[in-house]
Design a protein around this motif. Structure first.
Motif, PDB file in Angstrom:
ATOM      1  N   HIS A  96      16.368  37.245  90.771  1.00  0.00           N
ATOM      2  CA  HIS A  96      15.278  37.994  90.148  1.00  0.00           C
ATOM      3  C   HIS A  96      15.543  39.506  90.179  1.00  0.00           C
ATOM      4  O   HIS A  96      15.428  40.178  89.149  1.00  0.00           O
ATOM      5  N   TYR A  97      15.912  40.031  91.343  1.00  0.00           N
ATOM      6  CA  TYR A  97      16.079  41.485  91.480  1.00  0.00           C
ATOM      7  C   TYR A  97      17.478  41.961  91.105  1.00  0.00           C
ATOM      8  O   TYR A  97      17.661  43.120  90.730  1.00  0.00           O
ATOM      9  N   ARG A  98      18.474  41.101  91.270  1.00  0.00           N
ATOM     10  CA  ARG A  98      19.863  41.394  90.898  1.00  0.00           C
ATOM     11  C   ARG A  98      20.325  42.765  91.410  1.00  0.00           C
ATOM     12  O   ARG A  98      20.727  43.639  90.635  1.00  0.00           O
ATOM     13  N   PRO A  99      20.277  42.996  92.725  1.00  0.00           N
ATOM     14  CA  PRO A  99      20.700  44.288  93.260  1.00  0.00           C
ATOM     15  C   PRO A  99      22.216  44.466  93.172  1.00  0.00           C
ATOM     16  O   PRO A  99      22.977  43.495  93.257  1.00  0.00           O
ATOM     17  N   GLU A 100      22.664  45.705  92.997  1.00  0.00           N
ATOM     18  CA  GLU A 100      24.099  45.995  93.060  1.00  0.00           C
ATOM     19  C   GLU A 100      24.572  45.990  94.506  1.00  0.00           C
ATOM     20  O   GLU A 100      25.736  45.734  94.790  1.00  0.00           O
ATOM     21  N   SER A 103      28.281  32.787  99.470  1.00  0.00           N
ATOM     22  CA  SER A 103      29.623  32.786  98.870  1.00  0.00           C
ATOM     23  C   SER A 103      29.860  31.508  98.080  1.00  0.00           C
ATOM     24  O   SER A 103      30.455  31.545  96.991  1.00  0.00           O
ATOM     25  N   ALA A 104      29.384  30.385  98.610  1.00  0.00           N
ATOM     26  CA  ALA A 104      29.535  29.107  97.907  1.00  0.00           C
ATOM     27  C   ALA A 104      28.760  29.102  96.598  1.00  0.00           C
ATOM     28  O   ALA A 104      29.121  28.394  95.650  1.00  0.00           O
ATOM     29  N   ALA A 105      27.696  29.926  96.530  1.00  0.00           N
ATOM     30  CA  ALA A 105      26.902  30.039  95.302  1.00  0.00           C
ATOM     31  C   ALA A 105      27.484  31.060  94.337  1.00  0.00           C
ATOM     32  O   ALA A 105      26.879  31.362  93.304  1.00  0.00           O
ATOM     33  N   GLY A 106      28.661  31.611  94.677  1.00  0.00           N
ATOM     34  CA  GLY A 106      29.339  32.539  93.777  1.00  0.00           C
ATOM     35  C   GLY A 106      29.058  34.004  94.037  1.00  0.00           C
ATOM     36  O   GLY A 106      29.496  34.862  93.268  1.00  0.00           O
ATOM     37  N   MET A 107      28.321  34.303  95.122  1.00  0.00           N
ATOM     38  CA  MET A 107      28.015  35.700  95.451  1.00  0.00           C
ATOM     39  C   MET A 107      29.147  36.297  96.303  1.00  0.00           C
ATOM     40  O   MET A 107      29.865  35.577  97.002  1.00  0.00           O
ATOM     41  N   GLN A 108      29.292  37.626  96.241  1.00  0.00           N
ATOM     42  CA  GLN A 108      30.198  38.317  97.164  1.00  0.00           C
ATOM     43  C   GLN A 108      29.372  38.754  98.370  1.00  0.00           C
ATOM     44  O   GLN A 108      28.634  39.741  98.303  1.00  0.00           O
ATOM     45  N   ALA A 109      29.462  37.986  99.470  1.00  0.00           N
ATOM     46  CA  ALA A 109      28.647  38.235 100.657  1.00  0.00           C
ATOM     47  C   ALA A 109      29.512  38.129 101.898  1.00  0.00           C
ATOM     48  O   ALA A 109      30.384  37.252 101.995  1.00  0.00           O
ATOM     49  N   PRO A 129      25.649  34.365  89.136  1.00  0.00           N
ATOM     50  CA  PRO A 129      25.899  35.005  90.429  1.00  0.00           C
ATOM     51  C   PRO A 129      26.045  36.517  90.271  1.00  0.00           C
ATOM     52  O   PRO A 129      26.503  37.011  89.233  1.00  0.00           O
ATOM     53  N   LEU A 130      25.635  37.251  91.290  1.00  0.00           N
ATOM     54  CA  LEU A 130      25.808  38.701  91.278  1.00  0.00           C
ATOM     55  C   LEU A 130      27.296  39.027  91.416  1.00  0.00           C
ATOM     56  O   LEU A 130      28.007  38.387  92.184  1.00  0.00           O
ATOM     57  N   ALA A 131      27.746  40.012  90.685  1.00  0.00           N
ATOM     58  CA  ALA A 131      29.168  40.362  90.698  1.00  0.00           C
ATOM     59  C   ALA A 131      29.361  41.789  91.188  1.00  0.00           C
ATOM     60  O   ALA A 131      28.757  42.724  90.654  1.00  0.00           O
ATOM     61  N   ALA A 132      30.187  41.966  92.192  1.00  0.00           N
ATOM     62  CA  ALA A 132      30.513  43.307  92.678  1.00  0.00           C
ATOM     63  C   ALA A 132      31.466  43.965  91.682  1.00  0.00           C
ATOM     64  O   ALA A 132      32.420  43.336  91.225  1.00  0.00           O
ATOM     65  N   PRO A 133      31.233  45.235  91.330  1.00  0.00           N
ATOM     66  CA  PRO A 133      32.041  45.872  90.298  1.00  0.00           C
ATOM     67  C   PRO A 133      33.431  46.303  90.751  1.00  0.00           C
ATOM     68  O   PRO A 133      34.300  46.547  89.920  1.00  0.00           O
ATOM     69  N   MET A 134      33.643  46.404  92.078  1.00  0.00           N
ATOM     70  CA  MET A 134      34.895  46.956  92.578  1.00  0.00           C
ATOM     71  C   MET A 134      35.661  45.930  93.416  1.00  0.00           C
ATOM     72  O   MET A 134      35.113  44.921  93.845  1.00  0.00           O
ATOM     73  N   ARG A 155      37.246  46.090  89.472  1.00  0.00           N
ATOM     74  CA  ARG A 155      37.696  44.714  89.691  1.00  0.00           C
ATOM     75  C   ARG A 155      38.641  44.239  88.590  1.00  0.00           C
ATOM     76  O   ARG A 155      39.602  43.510  88.866  1.00  0.00           O
ATOM     77  N   GLY A 156      38.412  44.689  87.363  1.00  0.00           N
ATOM     78  CA  GLY A 156      39.247  44.241  86.253  1.00  0.00           C
ATOM     79  C   GLY A 156      40.644  44.836  86.244  1.00  0.00           C
ATOM     80  O   GLY A 156      41.531  44.309  85.559  1.00  0.00           O
ATOM     81  N   VAL A 157      40.872  45.922  86.982  1.00  0.00           N
ATOM     82  CA  VAL A 157      42.199  46.554  87.005  1.00  0.00           C
ATOM     83  C   VAL A 157      42.833  46.467  88.394  1.00  0.00           C
ATOM     84  O   VAL A 157      43.808  47.162  88.670  1.00  0.00           O
ATOM     85  N   ALA A 158      42.276  45.627  89.254  1.00  0.00           N
ATOM     86  CA  ALA A 158      42.767  45.548  90.635  1.00  0.00           C
ATOM     87  C   ALA A 158      44.235  45.149  90.690  1.00  0.00           C
ATOM     88  O   ALA A 158      45.020  45.715  91.463  1.00  0.00           O
ATOM     89  N   GLN A 159      44.638  44.168  89.893  1.00  0.00           N
ATOM     90  CA  GLN A 159      46.032  43.719  89.925  1.00  0.00           C
ATOM     91  C   GLN A 159      46.966  44.810  89.432  1.00  0.00           C
ATOM     92  O   GLN A 159      48.060  45.014  89.972  1.00  0.00           O
ATOM     93  N   GLN A 160      46.546  45.527  88.400  1.00  0.00           N
ATOM     94  CA  GLN A 160      47.358  46.630  87.876  1.00  0.00           C
ATOM     95  C   GLN A 160      47.505  47.734  88.922  1.00  0.00           C
ATOM     96  O   GLN A 160      48.598  48.290  89.118  1.00  0.00           O
TER      97      GLN A 160
END
Length: 471
Positions: free
Chosen positions: A251-255, A275-281, A390-395, A444-449
């Motif tokens: 509901h709140y979807r905090p960053e 974490s099993a629900a797809g969150m970064q915790a 699931p909430l996604a961490a940007p970094m 997160r999208g450029v981490a491998q690079q």
């Protein structure tokens, strides 16, 4: 000129210039009330919450009164936890960066004894440490405090709660009687008035200047909700709490958010379930080794992890900015702790939300909390949720196997990442350089690079080990 202007204080020009460069435009209430007396050399007894600016309140006083020509230990700051000690030491170094050759050393349990001994042999102006490790050094004769001019007890109430009374007494006994003492506490001793001090403070302070700053976390910055916990078809209350927590997160979807649990076991169970629900915790509790606690806090602060699941003891003293929301799986066992939890969000004028789950058996505690704070709280039904992604961490976080001891600076890492074939500057987040390692947040999208760039290129003229830190 504002009465809260730092320029009105008897501070060295170097400190004033640095404060201006840091954007410290005006004193917070605790600074305005405590700093003038501390600079005069008076003892201070202050009630102030984490995030109120208390570190600068005592830190500027310590730095202003240092004899930089002497390498003896002149100030000692005692903290309840390693995390708070590290944060205080880093804040003092930042405040002192325009003073020449100020040495701030941390002495905390969980870190190797040998390197601390070697650092002590080279001298230090300010020590920041936990009572147990400082007492160890005194007992072994590797530390002497006979030249101490100022003793600071930061979050003194928490140190007493954690059983450090005897260690503090032993440390104080080895300090000069005429030292200055600055005591900061989130709660106020019941009999600490102009006419009387508690038994603990009476043995430490001489005619102290008393400061009382009311908690600034209120409805103006924090939106607080108490949600009714409905077990539904299950008789498992803990499963119901987890389902309700997921509902609130969707509901709140905090960053960034902190989830508070009662026990260490709960932190692991809840973090694993999230974490099993797809969150970064990640779980933060007292069983973790120092290196793991350090890594977790870095990842949370740089937005590589969305949720920190913590006990009150583990989270006490953490000064992390930008927490969007706090989630309490239940009302804290000690009602005053509820205020500390809620105060993790809504800081520095930012808006925050605090959500607490309340079962029918806990309803009486909600009434007690309302009576204590003079507020009539209502229980609400859980909100309806439409978005269950699931909430996604940007970094993402990269760790480098080099640090300050290797002369590595944040600018070196930024330059290496954004050089030829690298990533854009706006894709680089927070950089934290420690003694022997460094952490950098990247998109997160450029981490491998970014990882490939640091693996391929030399840094400070040599190859440096680098890895992506995962949960």
């Amino acid at each position: 000129m504002s009465i809260t202007a730092f320029s009105r204080l008897a501070l060295p020009d170097a400190l004033l210039s640095n404060l201006d460069s840091l954007g410290y435009n005006a004193m917070t209430p605790v600074q305005a009330q405590a700093l003038p007396a501390a600079l005069e050399g008076r003892d201070v007894l202050a009630q102030a919450q984490t995030g109120s600016g208390k570190t600068a309140a005592f830190g500027l006083s310590l730095l202003a009164r240092l004899d930089l020509a002497s390498s003896r230990v002149q100030s000692l700051v005692l903290c309840p936890t390693r995390e708070l000690a590290d944060q205080v030491a880093e804040a003092l170094r930042t405040l002192a960066r325009k003073l020449p050759n100020v040495k701030v050393l941390t002495l905390c349990g969980g870190a190797p004894f040998g390197p601390q001994l070697a650092s002590l042999e080279h001298g230090a102006h300010i020590l920041v440490g936990t009572p147990g490790r400082v007492e160890d050094h005194l007992r072994k004769g590797t530390l002497r405090l006979n030249g101490l001019t100022t003793l600071v007890l930061d979050e003194a109430d928490r140190m007493l709660d954690m059983g450090f009374q005897a260690a503090i007494d032993d440390i104080v006994a080895q300090t000069p009687a005429r030292r200055q003492t600055l005591l900061f506490s989130a709660t106020y001793p019941a009999d600490a008035t102009e006419g009387g001090l508690s038994g603990f403070t009476r043995g430490l302070l001489r005619e102290p200047h008393i400061v009382r700053v009311e908690d600034t976390h209120d409805d103006a910055t924090i939106e607080q909700h108490f949600y009714r916990l409905d077990k539904g078809r299950t008789m498992d209350v803990e499963a119901a709490r987890l389902d309700a927590l997921l509902t609130l997160l969707f509901h709140y979807r905090p960053e960034s958010g902190v989830v508070f649990c009662h026990t260490k076991r709960d932190t692991v169970r809840v973090a694993d379930s999230l974490s099993a629900a797809g969150m970064q915790a990640l779980a933060l509790n007292g069983d973790l080794e120092q290196k793991d606690r350090e890594r977790i806090l870095v990842m949370f602060a740089n937005q590589s992890v969305t949720l920190l699941v913590a006990t009150d003891v583990a989270a006490r003293g953490l000064d992390i900015d930008g927490v969007d929301a706090v989630f309490n799986l239940g009302i804290a066992r000690e009602l005053e702790v509820h205020t500390h939890r809620v105060g993790r969000t809504g800081r520095a004028g930012e808006r925050g939300v605090a959500c607490t789950l309340v079962s029918e058996k806990e309803r009486y505690r909600l009434l007690q909390l309302g009576e204590r704070l003079g507020v009539e709280y209502e229980m609400e039904p859980l909100p309806e949720v439409a978005d269950t992604r699931p909430l996604a961490a940007p970094m993402a976080t990269l760790q480098l196997g080099a640090g300050k001891k290797d002369k590595l600076r944040p600018g070196d890492i930024l330059g290496a990442l954004t050089g030829d074939g690298g990533i854009a500057g706006e894709q680089v987040g927070k950089i934290k350089v420690l003694a022997r390692s460094a952490y950098v947040a990247v998109g997160r999208g450029v981490a491998q690079q970014a990882l490939a760039k640091l693996e391929r290129d030399r840094l400070k003229g040599r190859n440096v080990r680098v890895r992506r830190v995962t949960q």
